[in-house]
Design a protein around this motif. Structure first.
Motif, PDB file in Angstrom:
ATOM      1  N   TRP A  73     -26.335  16.419  13.709  1.00  0.00           N
ATOM      2  CA  TRP A  73     -25.146  16.963  14.182  1.00  0.00           C
ATOM      3  C   TRP A  73     -24.960  16.432  15.634  1.00  0.00           C
ATOM      4  CZ3 TRP A  73     -24.064  22.793  14.691  1.00  0.00           C
ATOM      5  CH2 TRP A  73     -22.643  23.258  15.225  1.00  0.00           C
ATOM      6  N   MET A  92     -22.287  13.357  16.910  1.00  0.00           N
ATOM      7  CA  MET A  92     -21.329  13.492  18.135  1.00  0.00           C
ATOM      8  C   MET A  92     -21.729  12.023  19.175  1.00  0.00           C
ATOM      9  SD  MET A  92     -20.615  17.340  18.882  1.00  0.00           S
ATOM     10  CE  MET A  92     -22.277  17.543  19.343  1.00  0.00           C
ATOM     11  N   THR A 135     -20.259   8.992  18.181  1.00  0.00           N
ATOM     12  CA  THR A 135     -18.601   9.076  17.998  1.00  0.00           C
ATOM     13  C   THR A 135     -18.108   8.915  19.490  1.00  0.00           C
ATOM     14  OG1 THR A 135     -18.463  10.793  16.092  1.00  0.00           O
ATOM     15  CG2 THR A 135     -16.630  10.645  17.737  1.00  0.00           C
ATOM     16  N   LEU A 142     -14.439  19.193  22.406  1.00  0.00           N
ATOM     17  CA  LEU A 142     -15.715  18.952  22.271  1.00  0.00           C
ATOM     18  C   LEU A 142     -16.447  20.254  23.091  1.00  0.00           C
ATOM     19  CD1 LEU A 142     -18.190  17.327  21.713  1.00  0.00           C
ATOM     20  CD2 LEU A 142     -17.923  15.863  23.982  1.00  0.00           C
ATOM     21  N   VAL A 166     -12.904  16.490  18.587  1.00  0.00           N
ATOM     22  CA  VAL A 166     -13.805  16.057  17.634  1.00  0.00           C
ATOM     23  C   VAL A 166     -13.397  16.517  16.121  1.00  0.00           C
ATOM     24  CG1 VAL A 166     -16.133  16.699  16.677  1.00  0.00           C
ATOM     25  CG2 VAL A 166     -15.741  17.025  19.282  1.00  0.00           C
TER      26      VAL A 166
END
Length: 350
Positions: free
Chosen positions: A320, A324, A327, A281, A308
């Motif tokens: 974007w 993340m 996630t 990350l 990632v």
């Protein structure tokens, strides 16, 4: 200079001329390249002699056709000369190549003349090769053609220093990422320094990327030798890469073993995308900061190593970021000073 020093210098020049000739071989092996690197690194005198003989080689390459021997090439003492013949455009490149090989061999045989020429061409009297600096802004891609006909694609937020001379092509990726399409020139190795490594090629295509966790080199065509030149003496110091392979130099020193990568995914940034497969990350955040108009940071540094996997468009930084955040169960906290990815309160309480 005493006689013994002169003999030593003569042997070094002979070796340098021999390497200039050997590096013209299209089928040069990894082992031969490594042997040449070891010879160059063994002494500063070796490197200087190689540069000087390369200067003579480059000068021979620029001679007009009408100054080359018109009818024959040396065939050895006492051997009959080849019959005179007309030279068509299709055979002239081969003729020049053979003649230049003979010129380097003649330089070895007449090493005294070479030494005299090097004395006249005092290195201190020649101006240093100019340094060109190429840079891209945040979110900007750049494409450049260098004076040796090599081409460079720069990623956003990148800076590259280029110094191309008659004997060497030396570049430094100061920041960001770059993809190199190297024009083959065996007498002038193409070297890219980034962080604590040097990637060296004779004619190939490869990418170099400065990351939060170190530097990565990815090869898409041909082969590249990567050397760890950092002060840390632990770990692997040299790696040979072929197309479809990558190595990385981490903060702890030592190169990773060559491993297979999807070159198309690794270079997706050239098409306006990023593709990750288990990327830390912290590296992804560094990529984000090449496109975001506000700095992006992690509220918890311990998250930097989390892997990632995903694909995003670099043209949509918000998507974007949100991808993340979902996630990793993070909140996107925006302010005038920047953007922070913070662990959600309910996740922290668990």
């Amino acid at each position: 200079m005493n006689n013994q020093d002169g003999l030593s210098r003569q042997r070094i020049v002979e070796q340098a001329a021999d390497w200039v000739v050997r590096l013209q071989d299209e089928d040069l092996s990894y082992e031969q390249i490594e042997q040449w690197n070891q010879w160059m690194e063994a002494s500063a005198e070796h490197a200087r002699a190689f540069d000087d003989v390369s200067l003579m080689w480059q000068a021979a390459a620029r001679l007009p056709e009408d100054l080359l021997p018109p009818s024959r090439l040396p065939r050895g003492e006492g051997a009959p000369a080849a019959p005179e013949r007309a030279w068509s455009p299709t055979v002239q490149p081969a003729r020049r190549r053979r003649w230049m090989r003979w010129a380097a061999a003649a330089a070895v045989a007449c090493v005294g003349i070479v030494l005299g020429a090097m004395h006249v061409l005092d290195r201190g009297s020649v101006a240093a090769d100019a340094v060109q600096v190429y840079a891209t802004a945040r979110g900007e891609l750049g494409h450049y053609v260098l004076e040796d006909r090599s081409q460079v694609d720069l990623g956003p937020g990148s800076q590259l220093r280029v110094q191309i001379g008659p004997a060497r092509r030396q570049l430094e990726l100061v920041a960001g990422q770059a993809y190199f399409s190297v024009a083959r020139d065996a007498a002038r190795p193409f070297e890219v320094r980034a962080g604590g490594l040097i990637a060296q090629a004779l004619g190939t295509r490869f990418a170099v990327e400065q990351r939060a966790s170190g530097v990565a080199v990815t090869v898409t065509e041909g082969h590249v030798q990567v050397n760890d030149v950092s002060l840390d003496m632990d770990g692997r110091k040299t790696v040979q890469l072929v197309a479809g392979q990558q190595t990385a130099l981490g903060a702890g020193g030592g190169l990773s073993a060559p491993h297979a990568v999807d070159a198309h995914d690794a270079l997706a940034w050239m098409d306006g995308n990023v593709v990750y497969a288990g990327e830390p990350l912290g590296n992804v955040i560094a990529d984000l900061n090449r496109y975001s108009d506000r700095p992006v940071t992690l509220g918890d540094g311990a998250l930097a190593g989390r892997p990632v996997t995903g694909r995003w468009s670099t043209r949509d930084v918000d998507a974007w970021l949100e991808g993340m955040a979902r996630t990793f169960s993070l909140d996107v906290v925006r302010s005038a000073d920047g953007i922070v990815l913070e662990p959600r309160a309910d996740e922290v309480e668990r």
